[in-house]
Design a protein around this motif. Structure first.
Motif, PDB file in Angstrom:
ATOM      1  N   VAL A  81      23.107  43.105 -13.668  1.00 29.68           N
ATOM      2  CA  VAL A  81      22.841  41.715 -14.030  1.00 29.68           C
ATOM      3  C   VAL A  81      21.467  41.620 -14.695  1.00 29.68           C
ATOM      4  N   ALA A  82      20.571  42.559 -14.350  1.00 25.49           N
ATOM      5  CA  ALA A  82      19.218  42.609 -14.908  1.00 25.49           C
ATOM      6  C   ALA A  82      19.180  43.603 -16.065  1.00 25.49           C
ATOM      7  N   MET A  83      18.991  43.094 -17.290  1.00 26.94           N
ATOM      8  CA  MET A  83      19.032  43.952 -18.473  1.00 26.94           C
ATOM      9  C   MET A  83      18.161  43.341 -19.566  1.00 26.94           C
ATOM     10  N   ASP A  84      17.388  44.189 -20.264  1.00 22.29           N
ATOM     11  CA  ASP A  84      16.553  43.692 -21.357  1.00 22.29           C
ATOM     12  C   ASP A  84      16.299  44.812 -22.353  1.00 22.29           C
ATOM     13  N   TRP A  85      16.140  44.425 -23.613  1.00 18.24           N
ATOM     14  CA  TRP A  85      15.760  45.366 -24.662  1.00 18.24           C
ATOM     15  C   TRP A  85      14.240  45.350 -24.762  1.00 18.24           C
ATOM     16  N   ASN A  86      13.620  46.495 -24.540  1.00 22.56           N
ATOM     17  CA  ASN A  86      12.168  46.622 -24.598  1.00 22.56           C
ATOM     18  C   ASN A  86      11.763  46.851 -26.053  1.00 22.56           C
ATOM     19  N   VAL A  87      11.228  45.820 -26.704  1.00 20.60           N
ATOM     20  CA  VAL A  87      10.914  45.921 -28.131  1.00 20.60           C
ATOM     21  C   VAL A  87       9.765  46.890 -28.386  1.00 20.60           C
ATOM     22  N   GLU A 147       9.351  49.763 -27.007  1.00 23.76           N
ATOM     23  CA  GLU A 147       9.895  51.120 -27.011  1.00 23.76           C
ATOM     24  C   GLU A 147      11.193  51.227 -27.796  1.00 23.76           C
ATOM     25  N   ASN A 148      11.740  50.066 -28.178  1.00 29.55           N
ATOM     26  CA  ASN A 148      13.010  50.030 -28.896  1.00 29.55           C
ATOM     27  C   ASN A 148      14.116  50.722 -28.101  1.00 29.55           C
ATOM     28  N   GLU A 149      14.174  50.385 -26.803  1.00 31.08           N
ATOM     29  CA  GLU A 149      15.160  50.978 -25.905  1.00 31.08           C
ATOM     30  C   GLU A 149      15.687  49.920 -24.938  1.00 31.08           C
ATOM     31  N   LEU A 150      16.872  50.192 -24.414  1.00 34.54           N
ATOM     32  CA  LEU A 150      17.501  49.322 -23.426  1.00 34.54           C
ATOM     33  C   LEU A 150      17.093  49.766 -22.020  1.00 34.54           C
ATOM     34  N   TYR A 151      16.845  48.782 -21.153  1.00 33.24           N
ATOM     35  CA  TYR A 151      16.518  49.054 -19.755  1.00 33.24           C
ATOM     36  C   TYR A 151      17.382  48.163 -18.862  1.00 33.24           C
ATOM     37  N   VAL A 152      17.755  48.688 -17.692  1.00 38.94           N
ATOM     38  CA  VAL A 152      18.548  47.916 -16.738  1.00 38.94           C
ATOM     39  C   VAL A 152      18.066  48.225 -15.324  1.00 38.94           C
ATOM     40  N   VAL A 153      18.367  47.302 -14.400  1.00 40.35           N
ATOM     41  CA  VAL A 153      18.187  47.569 -12.974  1.00 40.35           C
ATOM     42  C   VAL A 153      19.547  47.385 -12.316  1.00 40.35           C
ATOM     43  N   GLN A 154      20.041  48.444 -11.698  1.00 41.80           N
ATOM     44  CA  GLN A 154      21.396  48.480 -11.161  1.00 41.80           C
ATOM     45  C   GLN A 154      21.466  47.961  -9.728  1.00 41.80           C
ATOM     46  N   HIS A 155      22.532  47.223  -9.424  1.00 40.48           N
ATOM     47  CA  HIS A 155      22.872  46.894  -8.041  1.00 40.48           C
ATOM     48  C   HIS A 155      23.515  48.118  -7.399  1.00 40.48           C
ATOM     49  N   GLY A 156      22.955  48.585  -6.294  1.00 42.61           N
ATOM     50  CA  GLY A 156      23.517  49.740  -5.603  1.00 42.61           C
ATOM     51  C   GLY A 156      24.739  49.384  -4.777  1.00 42.61           C
ATOM     52  N   ARG A 157      25.364  50.394  -4.225  1.00 43.84           N
ATOM     53  CA  ARG A 157      26.580  50.228  -3.431  1.00 43.84           C
ATOM     54  C   ARG A 157      26.292  49.453  -2.148  1.00 43.84           C
ATOM     55  N   LEU A 202      15.806  40.962 -15.785  1.00 35.59           N
ATOM     56  CA  LEU A 202      14.741  41.878 -16.182  1.00 35.59           C
ATOM     57  C   LEU A 202      14.139  41.350 -17.472  1.00 35.59           C
ATOM     58  N   PHE A 203      12.802  41.323 -17.534  1.00 35.13           N
ATOM     59  CA  PHE A 203      12.148  40.830 -18.748  1.00 35.13           C
ATOM     60  C   PHE A 203      10.866  41.609 -19.003  1.00 35.13           C
ATOM     61  N   PHE A 204      10.749  42.163 -20.211  1.00 35.55           N
ATOM     62  CA  PHE A 204       9.528  42.840 -20.630  1.00 35.55           C
ATOM     63  C   PHE A 204       8.618  41.823 -21.316  1.00 35.55           C
ATOM     64  N   GLN A 261      -0.728  35.467 -23.341  1.00 35.19           N
ATOM     65  CA  GLN A 261      -1.400  34.542 -22.427  1.00 35.19           C
ATOM     66  C   GLN A 261      -1.861  35.238 -21.153  1.00 35.19           C
ATOM     67  N   PHE A 262      -1.039  36.124 -20.605  1.00 43.48           N
ATOM     68  CA  PHE A 262      -1.357  36.794 -19.355  1.00 43.48           C
ATOM     69  C   PHE A 262      -2.409  37.887 -19.591  1.00 43.48           C
ATOM     70  N   PRO A 263      -3.081  38.329 -18.534  1.00 43.00           N
ATOM     71  CA  PRO A 263      -4.021  39.446 -18.670  1.00 43.00           C
ATOM     72  C   PRO A 263      -3.360  40.676 -19.288  1.00 43.00           C
ATOM     73  N   GLU A 264      -4.162  41.518 -19.906  1.00 44.10           N
ATOM     74  CA  GLU A 264      -3.668  42.639 -20.699  1.00 44.10           C
ATOM     75  C   GLU A 264      -2.776  43.586 -19.903  1.00 44.10           C
ATOM     76  N   ARG A 265      -2.992  43.723 -18.609  1.00 43.38           N
ATOM     77  CA  ARG A 265      -2.211  44.665 -17.810  1.00 43.38           C
ATOM     78  C   ARG A 265      -0.729  44.293 -17.764  1.00 43.38           C
ATOM     79  N   TYR A 266      -0.408  43.032 -18.070  1.00 47.68           N
ATOM     80  CA  TYR A 266       0.992  42.604 -18.044  1.00 47.68           C
ATOM     81  C   TYR A 266       1.713  42.870 -19.364  1.00 47.68           C
ATOM     82  N   LYS A 267       0.972  43.169 -20.414  1.00 45.98           N
ATOM     83  CA  LYS A 267       1.569  43.374 -21.731  1.00 45.98           C
ATOM     84  C   LYS A 267       2.561  44.537 -21.685  1.00 45.98           C
ATOM     85  N   ASN A 268       3.780  44.272 -22.125  1.00 44.59           N
ATOM     86  CA  ASN A 268       4.873  45.255 -22.186  1.00 44.59           C
ATOM     87  C   ASN A 268       5.344  45.737 -20.820  1.00 44.59           C
TER      88      ASN A 268
END
Length: 591
Positions: free
Chosen positions: A243-249, A251-261, A343-345, A350-357
């Motif tokens: 359910v959690a999925m985002d394209w990380n611009v 890195e130009n890659e897809l990322y997901v967080v899976q629900h386990g069994r 999931l959101f990259f 606006q946020f401090p630099e450590r949150y970037k990406n």
């Protein structure tokens, strides 16, 4: 020589003019007033945030919200889990006076939606894309109006109700790359690809035939209409439920967080105790490239030991790893059953630099952690560098549930669900109980932000029962429980119907003051022995969960649990004997 000098002088004059012009622009821009952020609510709308952050509640209760998106103008669009009484499943929200509060709330959307599982909401190339349980649609957006233009266009349809192996994980989040593709997961039709779904001890099918059309992510043309799954390409496999999925611009890659069994103790009580079952398996955070194999259904990840292991249905014993090294390893293994639902990259400034990406993850919250407190119900942050985590996950926002110890899912006042970013870099979070939307802003000094600002949230990570690893003895909610029926209920029934009998509000119905529970004995016994699947109506509300057969329970156990629920949760009916259960069981077996 004069000609050359003339050219050089001309170039110098030309360069000087450009330098002056650029200087003017920089001064002009720097003198422009910055967009003023609205004031945060007192108490940040109930949220606990790192120092320097504030939150304002944009709208309080629009309905059971799922994912959301924010336009370049700051308009908010929210997908509802189910349409309202007039068949409208999307909410448009506009803040006209910039005080952080909604001034316009418009419901819209006329499209088929029978699945009780609307989820996806994203903006892409001037279109508002959204999903139901079985479809992905899009509306053409109107830059001058809150509401979109014309009728919705069908991008993708999924005939999941006629799938060969049934259906369970049918949520359809959506993501887009920079090449015109849309990515849609097709979740597993059951828990772990067993011969008999969710029956304790039933072996797994090897190889798993469900992987042909399930348990993976498919890639489609984002602009082509009326596609089916066969029109897409299986981009990745071995991913159970996403359910959690985002394209990380970045890195130009897809990322997901899976629900386990689910329910390792219920399925394999000799291998996994209640404590292990509450924490395992991990919710796995994957970087997904074309051809990625996450390992489902054969393997699970144990974050306590940092290892991927073989599932018991395929010969595992809680120790054996088998060929787990051949499948994708997670970037992060979060504690089990947190329920990662978005999931959101972060791309803003606006946020401090450590949150970037870095990655924000909305943990919707568990339903099956008993006899320990439910976990999740917060938003986490994972710092990133070069496409990989650069530190441990952190608590970014907590307090959604409104209480510390969450015994039943229904006790939570709110469950974080969706994450989106506004044009000014503010973060928006939706919740699924009543449909509240928060806007989170940073008001502190960006250059001074450091570990001290995170210290209070780090304390919550180590202390709050919805976040920390539970203590095996002190946090066991069954300590002192002696009634056998209650023990059976909490092990086999409470994970879905919850300890208070009120259900989870989404898939599993309440059994409080129940006509079925207080009705005739035989149908109730048959329900336990045979199980039930498909849409049912309880008090006018549709539920679409799956109740597996519990025929593996003894006659005495079924007798005790049915008697227990008939004497509790507002029910008041006579007990059911083990002899009566045995008689019904024999009749079913002889049919």
């Amino acid at each position: 020589m004069k000609l050359v000098r003339y050219k050089m002088d001309s170039v110098s004059s030309y360069s000087f003019c450009w330098i002056g012009f650029i200087f003017f622009i920089l001064v002009f821009v720097s003198c422009q007033p910055k967009v003023k952020l609205p004031n945060g609510d007192e108490g940040n709308g109930g949220l606990f945030l790192p120092d320097g952050f504030e939150a304002v509640v944009v709208v309080d209760s629009i309905g059971r919200a799922r994912h959301l998106a924010v336009s370049e103008l700051g308009d908010i669009y929210v997908k509802l889990r189910v349409p309202d009484k007039e068949g409208r499943g999307i909410v448009g929200i506009r803040d006209t006076d910039q005080d952080g509060k909604a001034d316009m709330v418009e419901y819209f959307g006329g499209y088929p939606d029978q699945g009780n599982y609307g989820t996806g909401m994203r903006i892409y190339n001037g279109y508002l894309y959204f999903s139901t349980a079985g479809e992905v649609y899009r509306y053409k957006m109107d830059p001058d109006d809150l509401l979109p233009v014309g009728e919705p266009e069908l991008i993708l349809s999924d005939d999941y109700k006629n799938a060969e192996y049934g259906y369970e994980h049918i949520a359809k989040p959506i993501a887009f790359d920079d090449k015109g593709h849309i990515y849609v997961p097709f979740g597993s039709p059951g828990d772990i690809c067993q011969e008999l779904n969710r029956k304790p001890g039933s072996p797994g099918m090897n190889p798993c035939p469900q992987l042909e059309w399930h348990g993976g992510i498919w890639q489609f043309d984002a602009n082509k209409l009326n596609q089916t799954q066969k029109d897409g390409k299986r981009y990745a496999t071995g991913i159970r439920s996403v359910v959690a999925m985002d394209w990380n611009v970045a890195e130009n890659e897809l990322y997901v967080v899976q629900h386990g069994r689910d329910d390792m103790n219920k399925s394999w009580p000799d291998l996994f105790g209640p404590w292990e079952s509450a924490l395992l398996p991990s919710e796995e955070f994957f970087r997904v490239e074309e051809g990625t194999d996450g390992g489902w259904p054969y393997y699970y990840y144990d974050h306590l030991e940092g290892k991927k292991k073989l599932n018991p249905e395929y010969g595992g014993d809680g120790v054996i790893q088998g060929d787990a090294h051949l499948v994708e390893q997670p970037l992060v293994g979060f504690p089990g059953h947190f329920a990662p639902n978005d999931l959101f990259f972060y791309k803003g400034d606006q946020f401090p630099e450590r949150y970037k990406n870095g990655a924000f993850v909305a943990f919707h919250g568990s339903t099956i952690r008993g006899p320990y407190p439910q976990g999740g119900y917060f938003v986490a942050f994972v710092p990133f560098e070069k496409g990989r985590p650069s530190g441990s996950w952190e608590v970014f926002a907590d307090g959604f549930a409104g209480l510390d110890t969450i015994v039943n899912t229904g006790d939570a006042l709110a469950r974080p669900m969706g994450i989106a970013m506004g044009p000014d870099g503010s973060l928006y979070i939706s919740e699924s109980v009543k449909g509240k939307i928060w806007r989170i802003m940073y008001k502190g000094n960006r250059s001074d932000f450091g570990q001290e600002a995170l210290s209070k949230l780090e304390e919550r990570k180590n202390q709050r029962t919805n976040i920390k690893n539970p203590d095996k003895e002190r946090d066991n909610l069954e300590t002192g429980l002696i009634e056998s029926g209650a023990q059976v209920y909490n092990l086999y029934c409470g994970t879905c119907h919850q300890r208070d009998g009120r259900g989870d509000g989404n898939r599993f119905p309440p059994i409080t003051n129940s006509k079925v529970v207080n009705g005739r004995n035989r149908p109730l016994i048959e329900l336990i022995l045979n199980g039930l699947e498909g849409v049912i109506l309880v008090d006018g509300v549709a539920y679409n969960g799956v109740m597996p057969s519990h025929s593996f329970l003894s006659n005495a156990e079924i007798s005790s649990v049915l008697t227990y629920i008939r004497k509790n949760f507002g029910n008041n009916s006579p007990s059911i004997s083990a002899i009566e259960v045995g008689n019904v069981r024999k009749q079913i077996e002889n049919q």
